[in-house]
Design an enzyme around this catalytic site. Structure first.
Site, short mmCIF file in Angstrom:
data_model
loop_
_atom_site.label_atom_id
_atom_site.label_comp_id
_atom_site.label_asym_id
_atom_site.label_seq_id
_atom_site.Cartn_x
_atom_site.Cartn_y
_atom_site.Cartn_z
N HIS A 140 -4.22 9.75 4.10
CA HIS A 140 -4.62 8.33 4.08
C HIS A 140 -6.10 8.24 4.42
O HIS A 140 -6.50 8.55 5.54
CB HIS A 140 -3.77 7.56 5.09
CG HIS A 140 -3.81 6.07 4.90
ND1 HIS A 140 -4.89 5.30 5.26
CD2 HIS A 140 -2.90 5.21 4.38
CE1 HIS A 140 -4.64 4.03 4.97
NE2 HIS A 140 -3.44 3.95 4.44
N CYS B 57 0.87 -1.17 0.00
CA CYS B 57 0.00 0.00 0.00
C CYS B 57 0.91 1.22 0.00
O CYS B 57 2.04 1.17 -0.46
CB CYS B 57 -0.96 -0.01 1.18
SG CYS B 57 -0.14 0.05 2.78
#
Length: 608
Positions: A526, A27
């Site tokens: 995020h 990620c």
């Protein structure tokens, strides 16, 4: 210091070896592993590895926290585990033209200083020759010309090395392909003109062409090499790879380049030249519009060389040529667009490169401007194209022509003295003026709100309730492994930039965006926790890499009901990931409670 490859090998060993790994991906900050047996993981050893910030096992995944440069470690990991590295590439969809220009821009970025310096020298020498200050037959000229022309003559070598970096393949094999195209056997055959093709194995034709100074053949050749190399390396047993991977890759890529990629590129140029010649038989003005429009992209791709024989043939057949004045107008339009970018950027280094590129373009050498500047500013490239087309159509209408071959530089102007001189001058003014004006209005200024100071304003990324980082239900964030910041429970799912800066990364699953400010602070936005597994569903991103943003810029939208339905936390986390740039958070503004998107939360004091 451990190399990336060594770190990756140690990580693989400490997670139980490659035989314990079903799959691996990454990620925005973490390597993620699907393991056969979590009990085989040596967490203590893992966390002692340099670059491993922390570890976590959650949702049947082992997460190894690396940082925002995790992609640099995934590449050798994918190679070690024989995974498809391209599966982690950005999923941002681009048009073919945009993708091509971005690739060429990336390839030429590191080469710009060489072509800018050589272009300046070459342009100055051409100007001195045009003004009869120096003869191009003297030893002095010949020596200086070697210094200036070497870069352009052997441009495929420079392009090969840079393209290998972009396409992630062996640089020296890429250079070997470039050497193949310019080996004396090929260049001598071109010079002698005795044969049109070699016969490989007595059957397969290898056409004879001059590849000096070309760009497109070698870029596509290195792209092909990258796929061939990866495939061969994957198929061969480990014990054979050191010797036979480069051998087979070079042989196959070399053959494909000589028989397919190179000839197709040259034939495209010839087709372009034939089309231009046909336009002149219909209407010189139409030819001006079309030639002016295609000239910048033709130079950009290296196809412009195919137009030179048409001009030379015109001199031989009718004693004059109308094509070269159009080339002149294109160079001036490229110069005008480049000059306008000077007023749009703030970096002194970038201004310096732009200035030298514009001067070089004025002197007739446009590669530095095209490759170094306009490839990055596509609206400026469009403006140069429009300016070139307008000016070329203008001079064609008045029949501007030239009676001898000369470099298309500002020093070429004396060659136009006569009945067409005033129209040539007006054409130059039109080319530079129109492309400059269009670029100035089309290209936005670099973000002005962020200055090179020791302070950074950190804004609310969305409307909602402030959450201290310590309360985020993910220990990677709550323990501040990745950096300091804050989180907000979004009320409406509308996500804005917390700072002014440039978007430097958009993760393929759309759940994370990286932004770098003008004073070098790296900020990570995020969206949600463990939302990478949603594979982009529930997210819409509105920005692209390279785009300038401010706290008023919407980055993304989250489908909050859908994300919650999938059992994922929807809070948005904002982190400064390079905390070495931070001296302290001001802490002077009350953070608890609800905030509107864009509201100032804190002033971050930076190290000088």
């Amino acid at each position: 210091m451990m190399m990336k490859e060594d770190i990756v090998k140690q990580i693989i060993k400490d997670v139980g070896g490659s035989e314990n790994i079903n799959n691996a991906w990454h990620c925005m900050t973490r390597l993620r592993f699907d393991l056969k047996d979590e009990k085989k993981v040596d967490y203590t050893a893992l966390e002692k590895i340099p670059k491993v910030v922390g570890t976590k096992y959650q949702s049947n995944q082992l997460q190894v926290v690396i940082g925002t440069d995790v992609a640099d470690y995934y590449a050798p990991l994918a190679k070690e585990l024989n995974l498809d590295e391209t599966s982690q590439a950005s999923s941002e969809k681009k048009g073919a033209v945009s993708l091509f220009m971005d690739t060429v821009s990336g390839v030429f970025g590191p080469i710009v200083p060489a072509i800018a310096g050589a272009g300046m020298i070459k342009g100055l020498m051409a100007g001195l020759v045009a003004l009869n200050v120096i003869s191009n037959q003297t030893d002095t000229y010949l020596v200086i010309d070697m210094i200036a022309s070497g870069v352009f003559t052997f441009l495929p070598f420079f392009v090969a090395a840079s393209a290998a970096r972009i396409f992630k393949t062996n640089q020296y094999l890429a250079i070997a392909i470039a050497a193949t195209l310019q080996f004396p056997t090929m260049t001598n055959a071109v010079a002698e003109g005795n044969i049109s093709a070699f016969r490989l194995f007595g059957v397969l034709p290898v056409p004879v062409f001059n590849y000096a100074g070309t760009v497109i053949p070698i870029i596509f050749a290195v792209l092909a090499l990258s796929y061939i190399y990866r495939w061969v390396d994957k198929v061969l047993p480990q014990v054979l790879r050191t010797v036979f991977t480069p051998t087979i890759s070079l042989f196959v890529a070399g053959l494909i380049t000589l028989t397919v990629i190179g000839p197709i590129s040259i034939h495209l140029g010839n087709l372009l030249a034939d089309g231009v010649a046909g336009l002149f038989t219909i209407s010189p003005v139409l030819a001006g519009i079309v030639v002016g429009a295609i000239r910048p992209i033709a130079i950009f791709t290296g196809l412009h060389h195919a137009m030179t024989p048409i001009a030379l043939q015109n001199f031989a057949n009718q004693g004059y040529d109308m094509l070269m004045p159009m080339m002149f107008m294109a160079n001036m339009a490229i110069t005008g667009a480049t000059a306008a970018i000077y007023f749009k950027v703030r970096s002194k280094e970038e201004k310096s490169i732009i200035l030298s590129s514009a001067v070089s373009g004025l002197l007739g050498i446009t590669e530095p401007a095209l490759f170094g500047i306009l490839s990055k500013y596509k609206k400026a490239f469009l403006a140069a194209t429009i300016g070139s087309s307008i000016a070329s159509a203008f001079i064609s209408f008045f029949g501007v022509r030239i009676y001898g071959y000369i470099l298309s530089s500002i020093f070429s102007l004396p060659a136009y003295i006569g009945e067409y001189f005033i129209y040539a001058v007006l054409g130059i003014v039109l080319a530079i003026g129109s492309s400059f004006a269009l670029t100035y209005f089309l290209v936005p200024n670099q973000a002005e709100t962020e200055t090179f100071t020791n302070e950074l304003d950190l804004h609310a990324v969305t409307q909602g309730e402030y959450i201290p980082l310590e309360d985020v239900p993910d220990e990677v964030f709550s323990t501040k492994m990745m950096g300091e910041g804050y989180a907000i429970h979004s009320k409406d799912g509308q996500i804005y930039s917390p700072v002014s800066g440039e978007v430097t990364s958009v993760f393929p699953s759309k759940h994370a965006v990286g932004i770098t400010t003008s004073n070098g602070v790296e900020v990570l936005v995020h969206m949600g926790i463990d939302t990478v597994s949603l594979d982009g569903k529930g997210f819409e991103v509105f920005v692209k890499v390279g785009e300038k943003v401010t706290p008023q810029s919407k980055l993304a939208a989250m489908d909050l009901p859908y994300i919650k339905q999938q059992g994922k936390e929807t809070m948005v986390i904002v982190l400064i990931t390079n905390m070495e740039r931070v001296q302290q958070f001001s802490g002077t503004i009350g953070l608890e409670g609800n905030h509107q998107a864009g509201a100032l939360l804190e002033k971050v004091i930076l190290n000088a």
